[in-house]
Design an enzyme around this catalytic site. Sequence first.
Site, PDB file in Angstrom:
ATOM      1  N   HIS A  66     -11.690  66.829  52.181  1.00  0.00           N
ATOM      2  CA  HIS A  66     -11.584  66.738  50.711  1.00  0.00           C
ATOM      3  C   HIS A  66     -11.492  65.286  50.257  1.00  0.00           C
ATOM      4  O   HIS A  66     -11.881  64.969  49.138  1.00  0.00           O
ATOM      5  CB  HIS A  66     -10.320  67.466  50.227  1.00  0.00           C
ATOM      6  N   HIS A  91      -4.771  58.570  48.996  1.00  0.00           N
ATOM      7  CA  HIS A  91      -6.122  59.107  49.160  1.00  0.00           C
ATOM      8  C   HIS A  91      -6.953  58.687  47.950  1.00  0.00           C
ATOM      9  O   HIS A  91      -6.418  58.106  47.003  1.00  0.00           O
ATOM     10  CB  HIS A  91      -6.090  60.642  49.300  1.00  0.00           C
ATOM     11  N   HIS A  93     -10.532  59.442  45.177  1.00  0.00           N
ATOM     12  CA  HIS A  93     -11.527  60.311  44.525  1.00  0.00           C
ATOM     13  C   HIS A  93     -12.655  59.376  44.095  1.00  0.00           C
ATOM     14  O   HIS A  93     -12.388  58.276  43.579  1.00  0.00           O
ATOM     15  CB  HIS A  93     -10.917  61.005  43.299  1.00  0.00           C
ATOM     16  N   GLU A 104     -10.583  60.562  38.400  1.00  0.00           N
ATOM     17  CA  GLU A 104     -10.122  61.869  37.891  1.00  0.00           C
ATOM     18  C   GLU A 104      -9.614  61.716  36.461  1.00  0.00           C
ATOM     19  O   GLU A 104     -10.070  62.400  35.551  1.00  0.00           O
ATOM     20  CB  GLU A 104      -9.020  62.424  38.801  1.00  0.00           C
ATOM     21  N   HIS A 117      -4.810  57.495  44.672  1.00  0.00           N
ATOM     22  CA  HIS A 117      -3.525  58.160  44.407  1.00  0.00           C
ATOM     23  C   HIS A 117      -2.559  57.917  45.555  1.00  0.00           C
ATOM     24  O   HIS A 117      -2.908  58.119  46.725  1.00  0.00           O
ATOM     25  CB  HIS A 117      -3.741  59.671  44.234  1.00  0.00           C
ATOM     26  N   THR A 198      -4.125  67.739  41.611  1.00  0.00           N
ATOM     27  CA  THR A 198      -5.483  67.933  41.072  1.00  0.00           C
ATOM     28  C   THR A 198      -6.359  68.725  42.043  1.00  0.00           C
ATOM     29  O   THR A 198      -7.552  68.901  41.812  1.00  0.00           O
ATOM     30  CB  THR A 198      -6.173  66.581  40.782  1.00  0.00           C
ATOM     31  N   THR A 199      -5.739  69.210  43.141  1.00  0.00           N
ATOM     32  CA  THR A 199      -6.443  70.083  44.073  1.00  0.00           C
ATOM     33  C   THR A 199      -5.603  71.341  44.251  1.00  0.00           C
ATOM     34  O   THR A 199      -4.394  71.318  43.982  1.00  0.00           O
ATOM     35  CB  THR A 199      -6.591  69.432  45.472  1.00  0.00           C
TER      36      THR A 199
HETATM   37  N1  LIG Z   1      -4.849  64.281  43.527  1.00  0.00           N
HETATM   38  S1  LIG Z   1      -3.529  64.796  44.237  1.00  0.00           S
HETATM   39  O1  LIG Z   1      -2.606  63.685  44.378  1.00  0.00           O
HETATM   40  O2  LIG Z   1      -3.003  65.927  43.487  1.00  0.00           O
HETATM   41  C1  LIG Z   1      -3.952  65.337  45.846  1.00  0.00           C
HETATM   42  C2  LIG Z   1      -5.255  65.463  46.253  1.00  0.00           C
HETATM   43  F1  LIG Z   1      -6.294  65.258  45.415  1.00  0.00           F
HETATM   44  C3  LIG Z   1      -5.562  65.833  47.551  1.00  0.00           C
HETATM   45  F2  LIG Z   1      -6.864  65.963  47.924  1.00  0.00           F
HETATM   46  C4  LIG Z   1      -4.569  66.078  48.451  1.00  0.00           C
HETATM   47  S2  LIG Z   1      -5.012  66.511  50.086  1.00  0.00           S
HETATM   48  O3  LIG Z   1      -3.870  66.624  50.894  1.00  0.00           O
HETATM   49  O4  LIG Z   1      -5.972  65.547  50.542  1.00  0.00           O
HETATM   50  C5  LIG Z   1      -5.927  68.009  49.999  1.00  0.00           C
HETATM   51  C6  LIG Z   1      -5.088  69.215  49.859  1.00  0.00           C
HETATM   52  O5  LIG Z   1      -4.027  69.141  49.024  1.00  0.00           O
HETATM   53  C7  LIG Z   1      -3.240  65.977  48.064  1.00  0.00           C
HETATM   54  N2  LIG Z   1      -2.282  66.270  49.005  1.00  0.00           N
HETATM   55  C8  LIG Z   1      -0.902  66.551  48.699  1.00  0.00           C
HETATM   56  C9  LIG Z   1      -0.757  67.966  48.156  1.00  0.00           C
HETATM   57  C10 LIG Z   1      -0.517  68.809  49.411  1.00  0.00           C
HETATM   58  C11 LIG Z   1       0.092  67.849  50.377  1.00  0.00           C
HETATM   59  C12 LIG Z   1       0.825  68.065  51.541  1.00  0.00           C
HETATM   60  C13 LIG Z   1       1.292  66.952  52.269  1.00  0.00           C
HETATM   61  C14 LIG Z   1       1.026  65.663  51.817  1.00  0.00           C
HETATM   62  C15 LIG Z   1       0.290  65.455  50.652  1.00  0.00           C
HETATM   63  C16 LIG Z   1      -0.100  66.561  49.950  1.00  0.00           C
HETATM   64  C17 LIG Z   1      -2.944  65.591  46.745  1.00  0.00           C
HETATM   65  F3  LIG Z   1      -1.671  65.467  46.343  1.00  0.00           F
HETATM   66 ZN   LIG Z   2      -5.666  62.609  44.210  1.00  0.00          ZN
END
Ligand SMILES: NS(=O)(=O)c1c(F)c(F)c(S(=O)(=O)CCO)c(N[C@H]2CCc3ccccc32)c1F
Ligand SMILES: [Zn+2]
Length: 263
Positions: A66, A91, A93, A104, A117, A198-199
């Site tokens: 992702h 991470h 986008h 985003e 982010h 956002t996911t």
């Molecule tokens: N744009 S965002 O900040 O809302 C956001 C993301 F866009 C995104 F892609 C991810 S992820 O972990 O790569 C994909 C599945 O959640 C996370 N990951 C977070 C949510 C789930 C999780 C679990 C452990 C560590 C980080 C996260 C995320 F917080």
């Molecule tokens: Zn993000």
Amino acid sequence: GGKWTYDGPDGEHHWSRNYPYCGGAFQSPINFQPELLRFDPNLLPIQLQDYNLSNKEQLTLSNNGHSVLLSLPSRMHLAGLSHRYSAAQLHFHWGSSNTPSGSEHTVNGKQFAAEMHLVHFNSAKYPNISTALDKSDGLAVLGVFIEVGEHNPAFDRFLKYVNGIKYNGQKVQVAGFNVRELLPARLDEYYRYDGSLTTPPCFPSVLWTVFRNPVSISLRQYLALASALFSSHAQEAAPMPLLGNYRKTQLMDNRVVLVSFQQ
Ligand SMILES: NS(=O)(=O)c1c(F)c(F)c(S(=O)(=O)CCO)c(N[C@H]2CCc3ccccc32)c1F
Ligand SMILES: [Zn+2]
């Protein structure tokens, strides 16, 4: 969790089938409309603690299909908010190789090339991010707009390794560095609102802080994100480029966006 994508049959319009919060209120991202912004003098500069990581420290750079993620140690944290929020990961986008437009959040309808982010969790109340994930005071995410322009040496600290994580599930170790260098100079100018992941699972658990000023990376650095990565696994026959991994802007649900700046 289940599989979800940014377009096609498992795209964002279908997320709420498996992830009900994605169809709920307080969703992110949003468009920052000038007429809905309210200056709040109580919004103090963001305080970053222990962001200057030793190069003896090893961070994990990974492709989870992702996004590209960099793990961050939990001793890195934000101070000055209602609770201590410890870092978990950062991470990105982004758009596509010929359309550098993939942030985003948007500002008066303007979409930036990309957005970074930094995900933090409320370590004062929860032992780890998994337990904080679905709590209304669980997460604090810092957002940084990215535009294509000047080369940015700080981003090369990890972008030079993306060829080692081309495919979903791949990971490499990178040396620690001063993560502060990835952020804009002005930590006192930002947008602030209550929103969500956002996911999927789109939990409305995020205190969003999006910095007003973008950072620049070169076109070459942007392409390292937007043309080198795949959402598919290495052994899959049909490689799927990882592109346009941004959710569209969501309804405001009469939320107010606070800003720490006046002009
Ligand atoms: N744009 S965002 O900040 O809302 C956001 C993301 F866009 C995104 F892609 C991810 S992820 O972990 O790569 C994909 C599945 O959640 C996370 N990951 C977070 C949510 C789930 C999780 C679990 C452990 C560590 C980080 C996260 C995320 F917080
Ligand atoms: Zn993000």
